[in-house]
Design a protein around this motif. Structure first.
Motif, PDB file in Angstrom:
ATOM      1  N   THR A 246      98.980 -41.624 -16.192  1.00  0.00           N
ATOM      2  CA  THR A 246     100.137 -42.106 -16.962  1.00  0.00           C
ATOM      3  C   THR A 246     101.071 -40.971 -17.374  1.00  0.00           C
ATOM      4  OG1 THR A 246      99.005 -41.915 -19.103  1.00  0.00           O
ATOM      5  CG2 THR A 246      98.735 -43.996 -17.888  1.00  0.00           C
TER       6      THR A 246
ATOM      7  N   LYS B 152     100.689 -38.770 -19.580  1.00  0.00           N
ATOM      8  CA  LYS B 152     100.702 -38.530 -21.020  1.00  0.00           C
ATOM      9  C   LYS B 152     100.101 -37.165 -21.353  1.00  0.00           C
ATOM     10  CE  LYS B 152     100.297 -43.420 -22.253  1.00  0.00           C
ATOM     11  NZ  LYS B 152      99.417 -44.477 -22.827  1.00  0.00           N
TER      12      LYS B 152
ATOM     13  N   PHE C  34     105.380 -36.701 -22.502  1.00  0.00           N
ATOM     14  CA  PHE C  34     104.877 -36.861 -21.151  1.00  0.00           C
ATOM     15  C   PHE C  34     105.258 -35.638 -20.315  1.00  0.00           C
ATOM     16  CE2 PHE C  34     105.888 -40.844 -23.143  1.00  0.00           C
ATOM     17  CZ  PHE C  34     104.814 -41.670 -22.862  1.00  0.00           C
TER      18      PHE C  34
ATOM     19  N   ILE D   4     106.642 -42.676 -13.010  1.00  0.00           N
ATOM     20  CA  ILE D   4     105.562 -43.062 -13.928  1.00  0.00           C
ATOM     21  C   ILE D   4     105.917 -42.699 -15.367  1.00  0.00           C
ATOM     22  CG2 ILE D   4     103.152 -42.657 -14.549  1.00  0.00           C
ATOM     23  CD1 ILE D   4     102.658 -42.110 -11.528  1.00  0.00           C
TER      24      ILE D   4
ATOM     25  N   GLU E 120     106.481 -45.245 -18.507  1.00  0.00           N
ATOM     26  CA  GLU E 120     105.652 -45.118 -19.702  1.00  0.00           C
ATOM     27  C   GLU E 120     106.513 -44.945 -20.950  1.00  0.00           C
ATOM     28  OE1 GLU E 120     102.360 -45.450 -20.136  1.00  0.00           O
ATOM     29  OE2 GLU E 120     102.192 -46.023 -18.022  1.00  0.00           O
TER      30      GLU E 120
ATOM     31  N   LYS F 117     107.814 -48.405 -21.945  1.00  0.00           N
ATOM     32  CA  LYS F 117     106.765 -49.182 -22.623  1.00  0.00           C
ATOM     33  C   LYS F 117     106.521 -48.659 -24.037  1.00  0.00           C
ATOM     34  CE  LYS F 117     103.676 -48.798 -19.255  1.00  0.00           C
ATOM     35  NZ  LYS F 117     102.388 -48.982 -18.521  1.00  0.00           N
ATOM     36  N   TYR F 118     106.532 -47.333 -24.177  1.00  0.00           N
ATOM     37  CA  TYR F 118     106.298 -46.728 -25.491  1.00  0.00           C
ATOM     38  C   TYR F 118     107.392 -47.141 -26.484  1.00  0.00           C
ATOM     39  CZ  TYR F 118     105.583 -43.107 -29.043  1.00  0.00           C
ATOM     40  OH  TYR F 118     105.364 -42.446 -30.228  1.00  0.00           O
TER      41      TYR F 118
END
Length: 307
Positions: A261, A263, A270, A292, A296, A299-300
């Motif tokens: 992800t 992260k 990220f 990616i 992410e 979504k965060y």
């Protein structure tokens, strides 16, 4: 009121630009901090294996198209030097030599070159013995000392103001013909008798014996020697470990380790691109990482805006 970006991307290569495109297309506010003309893709004269380009294309041409696409979705750009991140503030603060920026999320796409940050003569030798990258970290060690700050921007101004609590003399050396910081900070510095500001000044070498003693600075074309017991550097000379080692796991070769992800150990930050530990480093793999990381981030932001 100062703008808080949904995403600040550090690095204008294919990984960073891809994450910016995805976030911008999702109506997030995005800033890309880059050093124009720097990076492996920017220096690639001819590329034959990037999908969608049957004819040879230069790296600069690919980057230009990516940037045009990002701008289409409202992505902003800043040509500046990344100095670090305050991960403890909320929102997080991305520090540059131009100004500091608040961000809800950050994508670090610094490339592979940062693993070998170019040091000044004497910088490595006196690191921990008079050379520092953080006045708020080491300022208490400078009581009654003569100190020097090298760099540009609000970060330097704020650090110098902090040092007035400890240091005897504070010299600020700015490479440009103007110190670009807030009017309030500049006024406070100019009014403080401890502080001297030198413009058109570029540090050439740091000298001493066991500890730092002097800095050689070129001012208006003339080399001058300034006594200094501490030098605080805001020049972008930190390597990847020094820049992000506090909050990103690095492998033994200095590359960032992450899961699928992208992260890091810090929520909302990220990594992507050539700075990531991997077997293959190509434009296509950088774009994959950027995709990616960008998704992410989306979504965060959606998840945290619901709270």
């Amino acid at each position: 009121m100062k703008k808080i970006y949904d995403l600040v991307v550090v690095g204008g290569g294919p990984a960073g630009l891809t994450s910016a495109i995805y976030a911008g297309r999702s109506n997030l506010s995005v800033l890309v901090i880059e050093k124009e003309g720097v990076g492996s893709l920017a220096m690639a004269h001819s590329i034959e294996n990037y999908p969608g380009f049957p004819e040879d294309v230069s790296g600069k041409e690919i980057l230009a198209q990516m940037r045009k696409q990002a701008e289409k979705f409202g992505v902003e750009f800043l040509n500046g030097t990344f100095l670090g991140i305050d991960i403890y503030s909320d929102p997080k603060i991305v520090k540059t030599d131009k100004e500091n920026f608040e961000a809800r999320t950050i994508v670090l796409a610094l490339g592979a070159g940062k693993n070998a940050g170019k040091k000044l003569p004497g910088e490595k030798e006196f690191l921990g013995a008079g050379v520092s990258y953080c006045a708020t970290c080491d300022g208490a060690f400078t009581r009654n000392m003569t100190v020097s700050l090298f760099g540009q921007g609000e970060e330097v101004a704020e650090e110098a103001l902090f040092l007035t609590r400890f240091s005897k003399e504070i010299n600020i050396f700015v490479k440009d013909n103007e110190f670009k910081c807030s009017e309030e900070s500049l006024k406070l510095l100019q009014e403080n008798e401890k502080v001297k500001i030198y413009l058109n000044a570029e540090v050439k070498e740091l000298k001493g014996n066991e500890y730092l003693e002097n800095a050689i600075v070129t001012i208006d074309g003339e080399d001058k020697e300034f006594p200094t017991q501490y030098a605080f550097l805001y020049l972008g000379t930190k390597n990847l470990t020094e820049l992000i080692g506090e909050f990103v796991a690095l492998d033994k070769t200095g590359f960032a380790e992450t899961d699928d992800t992208m992260k890091t150990k810090v929520d909302g930050i990220f990594v992507a691109g050539d700075m990531v530990a991997k077997k293959v480093r190509q434009v296509t793999t950088a774009v994959n990482d950027g995709t990616i990381a960008g998704m992410e981030v989306i979504k965060y932001i959606l998840k945290n805006k619901k709270k």
